[in-house]
Write an enzyme that holds these catalytic residues in place. Structure first.
Site, PDB file in Angstrom:
ATOM      1  N   THR A 168       0.953  -1.233  -0.020  1.00 28.51           N
ATOM      2  CA  THR A 168       0.030  -0.041  -0.274  1.00 28.51           C
ATOM      3  C   THR A 168       0.897   1.304   0.053  1.00 28.51           C
ATOM      4  O   THR A 168       0.329   2.486   0.170  1.00 28.51           O
ATOM      5  CB  THR A 168      -0.917  -0.077   1.342  1.00 28.51           C
ATOM      6  N   GLY A 169       2.133   1.023  -0.023  1.00 21.59           N
ATOM      7  CA  GLY A 169       3.067   2.378   0.062  1.00 21.59           C
ATOM      8  C   GLY A 169       2.981   2.804  -1.454  1.00 21.59           C
ATOM      9  O   GLY A 169       2.583   2.360  -2.211  1.00 21.59           O
ATOM     10  N   LYS A 214      -2.921  -3.899   7.553  1.00 18.98           N
ATOM     11  CA  LYS A 214      -3.873  -3.598   6.862  1.00 18.98           C
ATOM     12  C   LYS A 214      -4.667  -4.751   6.039  1.00 18.98           C
ATOM     13  O   LYS A 214      -5.298  -4.648   5.012  1.00 18.98           O
ATOM     14  CB  LYS A 214      -3.263  -2.694   5.503  1.00 18.98           C
ATOM     15  N   ILE A 247      13.845  -4.433  -4.357  1.00 11.43           N
ATOM     16  CA  ILE A 247      14.345  -3.297  -5.097  1.00 11.43           C
ATOM     17  C   ILE A 247      15.318  -2.524  -4.185  1.00 11.43           C
ATOM     18  O   ILE A 247      16.166  -1.693  -4.722  1.00 11.43           O
ATOM     19  CB  ILE A 247      13.010  -2.441  -5.397  1.00 11.43           C
ATOM     20  N   ASP A 293      17.622   0.050  -2.363  1.00 11.76           N
ATOM     21  CA  ASP A 293      18.944   0.314  -2.587  1.00 11.76           C
ATOM     22  C   ASP A 293      19.592   0.792  -1.212  1.00 11.76           C
ATOM     23  O   ASP A 293      19.074   1.706  -0.719  1.00 11.76           O
ATOM     24  CB  ASP A 293      19.144   1.613  -3.729  1.00 11.76           C
ATOM     25  N   GLU A 347      30.229  -4.538 -13.842  1.00 10.96           N
ATOM     26  CA  GLU A 347      31.111  -3.505 -13.625  1.00 10.96           C
ATOM     27  C   GLU A 347      32.233  -3.682 -12.766  1.00 10.96           C
ATOM     28  O   GLU A 347      32.356  -4.872 -12.262  1.00 10.96           O
ATOM     29  CB  GLU A 347      30.025  -2.167 -12.781  1.00 10.96           C
ATOM     30  N   HIS A 399      27.374   2.451  -7.013  1.00 14.99           N
ATOM     31  CA  HIS A 399      26.888   1.127  -6.344  1.00 14.99           C
ATOM     32  C   HIS A 399      27.740   1.006  -5.182  1.00 14.99           C
ATOM     33  O   HIS A 399      29.118   0.997  -5.325  1.00 14.99           O
ATOM     34  CB  HIS A 399      26.988   0.127  -7.298  1.00 14.99           C
TER      35      HIS A 399
END
Lengths: 400, 290
Positions: B17-18, B43, B96, B98, B209, B247
């Site tokens: 829900t964010g 929730k 996701i 970071d 990388e 990164h």
């Protein structure tokens, strides 16, 4: 984040790792007082800067009397120390650590790293102390002992014993070695360090183990839960442009070229630098504006890049995913106007809302050089910067 | 690609829900992703985006049969969310966030041992299988169905490669971001194996990388085990040693960490290598024609 040697030793002491008696000071008078207080016949005065190779650069010296300690401290404090890590401009020494000097019988290396291959903290040790572990790893890799640590149970006594015996620490030294290794591990784990090393760990008089030099780095992403570590940060040791960039949520690293770069994403930022280099140009910086860059953030990126007087042109390379090209374009226009920028600006936009972004740039009166792709952007940047360099007539030397 | 995200995948979002999860769940549904619900503690029992919300991942799995989770929890809470997903038996976990502390990921990887869960990320744009769906934050409109698999550490560089491929008419079977962190859930070699076994993939592009051994480890694995063409690029040719290039994992700590060392090693192992990032698309085309 890096911290100073004296801060690392203070931390390690709390975890039972023995370090020489000593204190950090800011003046030569304090150095003499500390030497007197800690006692002994000889003292080491050590420059406190965030760099390896301090000894070779003259930043670590032994004084045989209180007076000598004072003179050495005076010479080192306020000097610019040039090591293989500071660059030619050197680093100003603002404080020195004064310690009792030890009679070294033998030197070892003990360190902890987060090994990417095993995804675990790994204990690394060697009987070749006092030299950089990278050098040992390259020249005599068989002399490096490794022990992988299971995070569920932590570093175990038997693992420490295995490592100690393999490097030759036995008898009265064995329990001391176990204590040092376990203390180092707990210190790394409890404080979210990304690496910790004692080099050298020395045998001194009376079969005592002592951490003569130590270094720790901390995980920036964990500082939010390590307030006491965050307080150890020394902004004097960092590039002010990089500190300011971090404050704006930007990732900036100064390099020594003349093509300023503003890019989104770390990988694309590196690739953009590479493309410029391969075209014969020299990037002035790495800058990642990150995701969700607002016009204000873009304008701040310009401000930081332009603080570098070597920058002659700016290349903007945006491939918007969660970013929006229209926001980026608005930020570029805002920067051009507010910062009165006259140098050539090469812009490559792609991805989310690219048409809107290009329309905003076209509607402005600024003479942007629009690039269609990465190759085009790098080629145009290098052409522009070469034009500027050629136009500058070299000054005639007045003295030779 | 059938292994990680396919037509039968049942996807939930944690932190559903964010704001971010809501936006990216909607984007995912627009391109046909089979989203079956989400989890936000406190929730449970409500509806969000016309889908059921649950208090725990366990409940979500029992009620919906979910086998893929997109985790949008912020970094301080991400490790707990990942372990909750592992505990509930989620097969593909896309992270996701970071900025997860690296020692948290060390513990997560220990917790994952012996389970069937695969963690994609952290610090990744996610997974997209064009024509089927996505779990992640990438702009889906730049991808098109095709037969090239992409695996990368960087997000935007992945987009750059896709744009170059699109100009040459090359589409993707799947694109997978393994993330830019030093300790991540899935390494290159694991994804290469999935692509090698995937009948819908003809060739694989690996975008690495500076920092760490995994590009060369993957190239070594591929030389022994892979028959499909493998193309490799490593960003950071001009990166200075000892500096973290954005990164957390992109740092040259030793000679073998440099872009040049990795590319040379990959070339010696028989891969198609790209030295100039502008040539990624062209090199992929050359590789599949050979």
């Amino acid at each position: 984040m890096n911290i100073h040697e004296y801060q690392t030793k203070d931390l390690l002491k709390h975890y039972g790792v023995p370090v020489p008696p000593g204190r950090v000071v800011h003046t030569d008078a304090q150095a003499a007082t500390v030497a007197e207080e800690i006692g002994g016949a000889r003292w080491v005065v050590k420059a406190q800067i965030h760099s390896g190779g301090r000894g070779k650069a003259g930043g670590v010296r032994v004084g045989n009397s209180i007076d000598e300690v004072k003179v050495i401290a005076d010479e080192i404090l306020g000097s610019l120390l040039v090591t293989h890590q500071t660059g030619a401009e050197g680093r100003l020494v603002r404080r020195v650590l004064v310690e009792q000097a030890s009679n070294i019988v033998r030197e070892y290396y003990v360190g902890l790293i987060i090994d990417r291959a095993t995804r675990r903290i790994t204990l690394v040790a060697s009987a070749e102390g006092g030299v950089e572990i990278e050098v040992v790893a390259k020249e005599t890799p068989e002399r490096i002992i490794r022990e992988v640590i299971d995070p569920a149970v932590g570093l175990l006594d038997f693992q420490c014993r295995k490592v100690a015996y393999k490097v030759g620490l036995k008898g009265a030294l064995l329990p001391q070695a176990v204590k040092v290794m376990k203390g180092l591990y707990r210190c790394m784990r409890d404080n979210d360090a990304s690496m910790a090393e004692i080099n050298p760990l020395a045998i001194v008089d009376n079969d005592q183990l002592l951490a003569l030099d130590a270094k720790m780095s901390f995980d920036d992403n964990a500082l939010y839960r390590r307030p006491t570590i965050s307080e150890l940060r020394d902004f004097d040791e960092e590039d002010p442009k990089e500190v300011e960039a971090t404050g704006h949520g930007l990732n900036y690293i100064a390099l020594d070229g003349d093509v300023g770069c503003i890019v989104n994403g770390a990988g694309l930022a590196m690739a953009t630098m590479d493309a410029i280099t391969l075209q014969g140009g020299r990037p002035a910086n790495f800058l990642d504006v990150g995701g969700g860059a607002t016009p204000e953030k873009v304008a701040n990126a310009f401000r930081i890049v332009l603080q570098d007087p070597a920058v002659k042109i700016i290349l903007i390379n945006i491939f918007a995913g969660i970013n929006r090209c229209d926001w980026i374009a608005t930020g570029i226009i805002q920067a051009m106007r507010d910062q009165n920028i006259k140098m050539p600006i090469i812009v490559r936009l792609a991805g989310t809302n690219v048409e809107e972004g290009r329309a905003i740039l076209n509607a402005s009166k600024f003479p942007f050089i629009i690039a269609s792709n990465l190759t085009d952007a790098a080629a145009k940047a290098v052409t522009e910067v070469n034009n500027i360099v050629q136009k500058v007539v070299p000054l005639k030397k007045e003295h030779s | 690609m059938s292994v990680l995200l396919n037509k039968d995948s049942r996807v939930i979002f944690q932190g559903f829900t964010g704001q971010h999860a809501t936006f990216h769940a909607e984007e995912a549904m627009k391109i046909g992703t089979n989203v079956v619900g989400g989890v936000t503690p406190g929730k449970g029992g409500t509806q969000h985006l016309n889908l059921p919300v649950f208090d725990t991942v366990e409940e979500a799995v029992q009620a919906t049969g979910a086998d893929v989770s997109g985790i949008f929890a912020p970094p301080p809470f991400a490790a707990d969310a990942i372990m909750e997903a592992i505990d509930a038996g989620i097969k593909t976990i896309v992270v996701i966030a970071d900025g997860i502390p690296v020692q948290d990921m060390v513990r997560v990887e220990r917790y994952r041992l012996g389970t069937n869960s695969i963690i994609i990320g952290p610090n990744t744009p996610g997974i997209i299988t064009p024509g089927v769906g996505k779990v992640g934050i990438m702009p889906s409109h730049i991808y098109s169905p095709g037969r090239i698999g992409i695996v990368s550490r960087s997000g935007t560089l992945n987009y750059e490669a896709v744009a170059q491929m699109s100009e040459l008419g090359l589409g993707q079977s799947s694109s997978i971001g393994i993330g830019g962190d030093p300790v991540n859930g899935t390494d290159f070699a694991t994804v290469l194996k999935a692509f090698e076994d995937d009948p819908e993939t003809d060739a694989v592009l690996m975008i690495g990388e500076i920092g760490g051994p995994q590009e060369v480890d993957a190239a070594r694995w591929a030389k022994k085990n892979m028959r499909k063409p493998l193309i490799g690029y490593v960003a950071g040719l001009s990166a200075p040693p000892g500096r973290r290039m954005g990164h957390a994992g992109a740092i040259i700590s030793s000679e073998s960490d440099t872009a040049t060392a990795k590319i040379d090693a990959m070339e010696a192992l028989g891969m198609f290598v790209v030295r100039n990032p502008a040539d990624i698309g062209a090199t992929v085309l050359r590789a599949i024609k050979s």
